[in-house]
Design an enzyme around this catalytic site. Structure first.
Site, mmCIF file in Angstrom:
data_model
loop_
_atom_site.group_PDB
_atom_site.id
_atom_site.type_symbol
_atom_site.label_atom_id
_atom_site.label_comp_id
_atom_site.label_asym_id
_atom_site.label_seq_id
_atom_site.Cartn_x
_atom_site.Cartn_y
_atom_site.Cartn_z
ATOM 1 N N TYR A 1 -6.876 0.807 6.047
ATOM 2 C CA TYR A 1 -7.661 0.702 7.276
ATOM 3 C C TYR A 1 -7.435 -0.631 7.968
ATOM 4 C CZ TYR A 1 -11.764 1.870 10.186
ATOM 5 O OH TYR A 1 -12.615 2.196 11.230
ATOM 6 N N SER B 1 -6.387 4.248 0.004
ATOM 7 C CA SER B 1 -7.592 4.032 0.807
ATOM 8 C C SER B 1 -7.511 4.846 2.099
ATOM 9 C CB SER B 1 -7.802 2.538 1.052
ATOM 10 O OG SER B 1 -9.096 2.285 1.534
ATOM 11 N N HIS C 1 -11.608 -0.914 -6.093
ATOM 12 C CA HIS C 1 -10.730 -0.678 -4.946
ATOM 13 C C HIS C 1 -9.680 -1.782 -4.937
ATOM 14 C CE1 HIS C 1 -10.534 1.896 -1.350
ATOM 15 N NE2 HIS C 1 -10.057 0.848 -0.706
#
Length: 321
Positions: free
Chosen positions: A93, A184, A303
């Site tokens: 992102y 992601s 993450h």
């Protein structure tokens, strides 16, 4: 094991919390029809960066609403036109498609490699704008106050599918088998791409983003990648009078409801202490996939970089099976 979400046995059966719009399938059929009407005007130009064993190209095409989409494309100098594999890699992102160097491993293994800059993020793909309402630092809510056909992630999902179709259908690429991967946001786009272009034969999404938005909000984890959802409510619906409406509209761009369309073989990976994209949101999508699938569980990881996974993904995508 550490727990920030449901126990693993519950994750394996969880089907998501975010509401789905009643016209979800019609919405995406309408979107795909718009995409098919676009003149892609594909250009392919050699990059200044080159290596002896492959050719590096700047690929550009026109997506929906007139945006020019930028892609780094690497093709091995020696291919078998009867059996030429390629992989699309989607970035995280607000980032971009990165340097050429990491892409060369796939070319060295005999696969072509395409890395798309997501429109309006950190790369060179255009954002043509033209929507009503706020952005507030992120793109999930872009178009949320406008007609649902103007949601920005609708266009981004279509860019992914359109790129896949270009690689498979344009004879200058000579691609006979297409795969996809990403981490992601890239994982979410991998799922969306394979759902909207079901000719993708293999896909490897890693801790996918863009799924089960209401679950993230209920877990009080809309503070990182999903922060714009919290900001939207704070500024534009502080009493949550429109809560059901907003989450239902977000359902149009929730990849869990696209996942059942996937036909390719899936290898997903996730860390069980991920607080950016909570494991339950990832499993909401994974559990709706009906094709052959496996998931790699990293109990002590969040993450972050997952050891050995890049190697495993390359082997998975490269292998003939």
């Amino acid at each position: 094991m550490p727990v920030v979400d449901m126990p693993l046995e519950e994750l394996k059966t969880y089907k998501g919390r975010n509401p789905v719009p009643v016209d979800f399938d019609a919405y995406w059929e309408r979107a795909l029809e718009e995409m098919r009407q676009v003149d892609a005007a594909v250009t392919l130009e050699k990059s200044d960066f080159q290596v002896p064993f492959a050719t590096c190209y700047e690929l550009t095409f026109t997506g929906v609403r007139g945006a020019r989409i930028s892609v780094k494309y690497v093709r091995p100098n020696k291919i078998d036109p009867k059996r030429h594999k390629a992989v699309i890699d989607f970035h995280g992102y607000q980032m971009n498609n990165g340097d050429w160097l990491p892409k060369l491993a796939y070319a060295a293994a005999g696969m072509s490699y395409a890395a798309m800059d997501v429109r309006g993020q950190g790369g060179r793909s255009e954002d043509t704008g033209g929507v009503k309402g706020p952005t507030i630092r992120g793109q999930i809510i872009r178009g949320l106050e406008d007609h649902e056909d103007n949601l920005l992630f609708r266009h981004i999902f279509l860019d992914a599918a359109q790129l896949a179709g270009i690689l498979l259908d344009d004879p200058q690429f000579q691609v006979t088998e297409l795969t996809a991967t990403g981490w992601s946001q890239g994982g979410g786009l991998t799922l969306a791409c394979a759902a909207l272009e079901p000719r993708i034969t293999k896909l490897a999404p890693v801790y996918p983003f863009l799924t089960d938005y209401k679950r993230v909000w209920e877990m009080d984890l809309d503070i990182g990648a999903y922060e714009e959802i919290r900001r939207f409510f704070r500024f534009f619906d502080p009493l949550h009078e429109r809560e059901d409406e907003i989450f239902t509209r977000l359902g149009y761009i929730d990849v869990q409801y696209l996942a059942s369309r996937i036909q390719g073989r899936v290898l997903m990976a996730t860390g069980l202490i991920d607080t950016i994209c909570p494991p339950s949101t990832q499993f909401a999508a994974y559990n709706r996939i009906a094709s052959k699938k496996d998931v790699l569980i990293y109990p002590d990881y969040a993450h972050e970089q997952l050891p050995g996974l890049q190697d495993r993904i390359l082997q998975f995508l490269m292998k003939d099976d």
